[in-house]
Design an enzyme around this catalytic site. Structure first.
Site, PDB file in Angstrom:
ATOM      1  N   LYS A 179      18.280  54.387  -7.031  1.00  0.00           N
ATOM      2  CA  LYS A 179      19.359  54.273  -6.049  1.00  0.00           C
ATOM      3  C   LYS A 179      20.064  52.952  -6.255  1.00  0.00           C
ATOM      4  O   LYS A 179      19.425  51.915  -6.446  1.00  0.00           O
ATOM      5  CB  LYS A 179      18.800  54.361  -4.638  1.00  0.00           C
ATOM      6  CG  LYS A 179      18.326  55.757  -4.310  1.00  0.00           C
ATOM      7  CD  LYS A 179      17.935  55.911  -2.856  1.00  0.00           C
ATOM      8  CE  LYS A 179      17.419  57.325  -2.634  1.00  0.00           C
ATOM      9  NZ  LYS A 179      16.903  57.526  -1.274  1.00  0.00           N
ATOM     10  N   ASP A 216      10.906  65.525  -2.692  1.00  0.00           N
ATOM     11  CA  ASP A 216      10.723  66.408  -1.535  1.00  0.00           C
ATOM     12  C   ASP A 216      11.387  65.905  -0.267  1.00  0.00           C
ATOM     13  O   ASP A 216      11.694  64.721  -0.134  1.00  0.00           O
ATOM     14  CB  ASP A 216       9.231  66.548  -1.237  1.00  0.00           C
ATOM     15  CG  ASP A 216       8.642  65.261  -0.646  1.00  0.00           C
ATOM     16  OD1 ASP A 216       8.766  64.202  -1.298  1.00  0.00           O
ATOM     17  OD2 ASP A 216       8.094  65.312   0.474  1.00  0.00           O
ATOM     18  N   GLY A 237       5.750  63.264  -6.503  1.00  0.00           N
ATOM     19  CA  GLY A 237       7.161  63.280  -6.882  1.00  0.00           C
ATOM     20  C   GLY A 237       7.430  63.292  -8.379  1.00  0.00           C
ATOM     21  O   GLY A 237       8.385  63.909  -8.834  1.00  0.00           O
ATOM     22  N   ASP A 256      13.630  53.393  -5.047  1.00  0.00           N
ATOM     23  CA  ASP A 256      14.410  53.197  -3.824  1.00  0.00           C
ATOM     24  C   ASP A 256      14.330  51.719  -3.436  1.00  0.00           C
ATOM     25  O   ASP A 256      15.111  50.907  -3.939  1.00  0.00           O
ATOM     26  CB  ASP A 256      13.883  54.136  -2.742  1.00  0.00           C
ATOM     27  CG  ASP A 256      14.682  54.054  -1.459  1.00  0.00           C
ATOM     28  OD1 ASP A 256      15.757  53.432  -1.464  1.00  0.00           O
ATOM     29  OD2 ASP A 256      14.241  54.607  -0.431  1.00  0.00           O
ATOM     30  N   ARG A 296      10.550  70.480  -3.871  1.00  0.00           N
ATOM     31  CA  ARG A 296      10.157  69.886  -5.159  1.00  0.00           C
ATOM     32  C   ARG A 296      10.438  70.847  -6.310  1.00  0.00           C
ATOM     33  O   ARG A 296      10.628  70.434  -7.445  1.00  0.00           O
ATOM     34  CB  ARG A 296       8.661  69.565  -5.158  1.00  0.00           C
ATOM     35  CG  ARG A 296       8.252  68.497  -4.154  1.00  0.00           C
ATOM     36  CD  ARG A 296       6.830  68.051  -4.453  1.00  0.00           C
ATOM     37  NE  ARG A 296       6.199  67.328  -3.356  1.00  0.00           N
ATOM     38  CZ  ARG A 296       6.339  66.031  -3.113  1.00  0.00           C
ATOM     39  NH1 ARG A 296       7.106  65.303  -3.894  1.00  0.00           N
ATOM     40  NH2 ARG A 296       5.723  65.459  -2.093  1.00  0.00           N
ATOM     41  N   ASP A 354       9.500  59.397  -9.696  1.00  0.00           N
ATOM     42  CA  ASP A 354      10.706  60.208  -9.552  1.00  0.00           C
ATOM     43  C   ASP A 354      11.929  59.346  -9.288  1.00  0.00           C
ATOM     44  O   ASP A 354      12.972  59.520  -9.885  1.00  0.00           O
ATOM     45  CB  ASP A 354      10.531  61.284  -8.461  1.00  0.00           C
ATOM     46  CG  ASP A 354       9.972  60.740  -7.148  1.00  0.00           C
ATOM     47  OD1 ASP A 354       9.719  59.520  -7.037  1.00  0.00           O
ATOM     48  OD2 ASP A 354       9.771  61.543  -6.217  1.00  0.00           O
ATOM     49  N   PHE A 365      19.836  60.318   0.342  1.00  0.00           N
ATOM     50  CA  PHE A 365      18.576  61.045   0.222  1.00  0.00           C
ATOM     51  C   PHE A 365      18.767  62.305  -0.621  1.00  0.00           C
ATOM     52  O   PHE A 365      19.647  63.116  -0.352  1.00  0.00           O
ATOM     53  CB  PHE A 365      18.037  61.408   1.610  1.00  0.00           C
ATOM     54  CG  PHE A 365      16.641  61.947   1.555  1.00  0.00           C
ATOM     55  CD1 PHE A 365      15.558  61.087   1.397  1.00  0.00           C
ATOM     56  CD2 PHE A 365      16.402  63.311   1.640  1.00  0.00           C
ATOM     57  CE1 PHE A 365      14.257  61.577   1.312  1.00  0.00           C
ATOM     58  CE2 PHE A 365      15.110  63.816   1.568  1.00  0.00           C
ATOM     59  CZ  PHE A 365      14.039  62.944   1.407  1.00  0.00           C
ATOM     60  N   VAL A 366      17.938  62.450  -1.645  1.00  0.00           N
ATOM     61  CA  VAL A 366      18.066  63.600  -2.550  1.00  0.00           C
ATOM     62  C   VAL A 366      16.741  64.355  -2.664  1.00  0.00           C
ATOM     63  O   VAL A 366      15.671  63.797  -2.380  1.00  0.00           O
ATOM     64  CB  VAL A 366      18.524  63.160  -3.967  1.00  0.00           C
ATOM     65  CG1 VAL A 366      19.936  62.610  -3.940  1.00  0.00           C
ATOM     66  CG2 VAL A 366      17.567  62.132  -4.565  1.00  0.00           C
TER      67      VAL A 366
HETATM   68  P1  IMP Z   1      10.270  52.900  -2.915  1.00  0.00           P
HETATM   69  O1  IMP Z   1       8.867  52.392  -2.849  1.00  0.00           O
HETATM   70  O2  IMP Z   1      11.071  52.573  -1.688  1.00  0.00           O
HETATM   71  O3  IMP Z   1      10.998  52.549  -4.187  1.00  0.00           O
HETATM   72  O4  IMP Z   1      10.199  54.451  -2.788  1.00  0.00           O
HETATM   73  C1  IMP Z   1       9.879  55.243  -3.815  1.00  0.00           C
HETATM   74  C2  IMP Z   1       9.264  56.542  -3.306  1.00  0.00           C
HETATM   75  O5  IMP Z   1       9.937  57.052  -2.137  1.00  0.00           O
HETATM   76  C3  IMP Z   1       9.443  57.545  -4.385  1.00  0.00           C
HETATM   77  O6  IMP Z   1       8.251  57.662  -5.111  1.00  0.00           O
HETATM   78  C4  IMP Z   1       9.768  58.812  -3.639  1.00  0.00           C
HETATM   79  O7  IMP Z   1       8.580  59.543  -3.486  1.00  0.00           O
HETATM   80  C5  IMP Z   1      10.275  58.410  -2.290  1.00  0.00           C
HETATM   81  N1  IMP Z   1      11.750  58.553  -2.193  1.00  0.00           N
HETATM   82  C6  IMP Z   1      12.666  57.565  -2.248  1.00  0.00           C
HETATM   83  N2  IMP Z   1      13.913  58.038  -2.137  1.00  0.00           N
HETATM   84  C7  IMP Z   1      13.801  59.377  -2.009  1.00  0.00           C
HETATM   85  C8  IMP Z   1      14.761  60.437  -1.875  1.00  0.00           C
HETATM   86  O8  IMP Z   1      15.992  60.265  -1.858  1.00  0.00           O
HETATM   87  N3  IMP Z   1      14.239  61.689  -1.785  1.00  0.00           N
HETATM   88  C9  IMP Z   1      12.901  61.946  -1.816  1.00  0.00           C
HETATM   89  N4  IMP Z   1      11.977  60.989  -1.942  1.00  0.00           N
HETATM   90  C10 IMP Z   1      12.419  59.713  -2.050  1.00  0.00           C
HETATM   91 MG    MG Z   2       7.357  60.864  -3.007  1.00  0.00          MG
END
Ligand code: IMP
Ligand code: MG
Length: 179
Positions: free
Chosen positions: A132, A160, A45, A104, A166, A101, A153-154
Site C-alpha cells: 500500500k 481475506d 494470506g 500495510d 481468499r 500477501d 482495503f483489497v
Molecule cells: P501490516 O503488518 O500492517 O503490514 O499488515 C499486513 C497484514 O495485514 C497482511 O499480512 C494482511 O494479512 C493484512 N492486510 C493488510 N491490508 C490488507 C487488505 O487490504 N486486505 C486484506 N488483508 C490485509
Molecule cells: Mg492476513
C-alpha cells in the site's frame, strides 16, 4: 452465494499477476544464492502468492509456514503482531525468503524478519505481492514488491475479509454493502 458478486472492482487481473511473478522470480533467485534457501510463507494470506511464486524458483529450497495475526478480522491493522505457532521454523544458517500477501503498516514483515534473524537466519529477503502506498513510520519496506496500490482495503488472491474471498483469482475491492 457467488463471491464475484461482492466485488465492486477488479484491481489486478489474474494474467497480470502471473506475468509480474514471471518477471520477479529471476531477480529473487539471484539474491538468495550462497546458503540453503528456505521460503517462509505467512499464513494464510500468502498461501496463493507463495504457491505461484515458489514454482517459478527453479532451485533447491525448503518451504515453511508461519501463522501470524494482525488484522483480527476487520479492515484496519490492529497494530500488534501475534505469533500463533508453538515453534518457529529452523532457519539457522539459511537464506530466508519471507513471503506475504500485502505490506500495510509494515509491522508484520518487521516482526517476522526480526524473529527469523533471532532464529539465526543468515539473511532475510522479503517479498510481497502488494504494497500500500503510504507512510510506514520507520517500518521496513519489502525487498520485492509485485504491485504498489492505493491505501484501500483489497481482497482476493489470498487476501481475506473476515476469512472469506481468499479464493478469488484476482485482487479486487469489495462492494461497500458487504463491509
Ligand atoms: P501490516 O503488518 O500492517 O503490514 O499488515 C499486513 C497484514 O495485514 C497482511 O499480512 C494482511 O494479512 C493484512 N492486510 C493488510 N491490508 C490488507 C487488505 O487490504 N486486505 C486484506 N488483508 C490485509
Ligand atoms: Mg492476513
Amino acid at each position: 452465494m457467488n463471491v464475484h458478486e461482492d466485488i465492486a472492482r477488479v484491481l489486478i487481473d489474474e494474467d497480470v499477476i502471473r506475468f509480474r511473478i514471471d518477471e520477479m522470480a529471476p531477480e529473487i533467485i539471484n539474491s538468495l544464492e550462497g546458503a540453503p534457501i528456505v521460503v517462509v510463507a505467512l499464513l494464510k494470506g500468502a498461501l496463493v502468492f507463495t504457491a505461484d511464486l515458489f514454482r517459478r524458483l527453479p532451485v533447491r529450497l525448503d518451504v515453511e509456514c508461519i501463522n501470524v495475526a494482525s488484522y483480527h478480522g476487520g479492515t484496519e491493522s490492529s497494530g500488534e503482531v501475534q505469533f500463533l505457532d508453538k515453534k518457529l521454523p529452523d532457519v539457522a544458517g539459511k537464506n530466508v525468503l519471507l513471503v506475504d500477501d500485502i505490506l500495510d503498516t509494515g509491522r508484520t514483515l518487521q516482526a517476522v524478519s526480526e524473529a527469523m534473524l533471532g532464529q539465526g537466519a543468515s539473511m532475510v529477503k522479503t517479498c510481497v505481492l502488494l504494497a500500500k502506498d503510504k507512510e510506514r513510520d520507520g517500518m521496513q519496506e519489502a525487498d520485492y514488491v509485485g504491485f504498489s496500490i492505493d491505501d484501500e482495503f483489497v481482497v482476493g488472491y489470498g487476501l481475506d475479509y473476515k476469512g472469506k474471498y481468499r479464493n478469488l483469482p484476482y485482487v479486487g475491492v469489495l462492494d461497500p454493502s458487504v463491509i
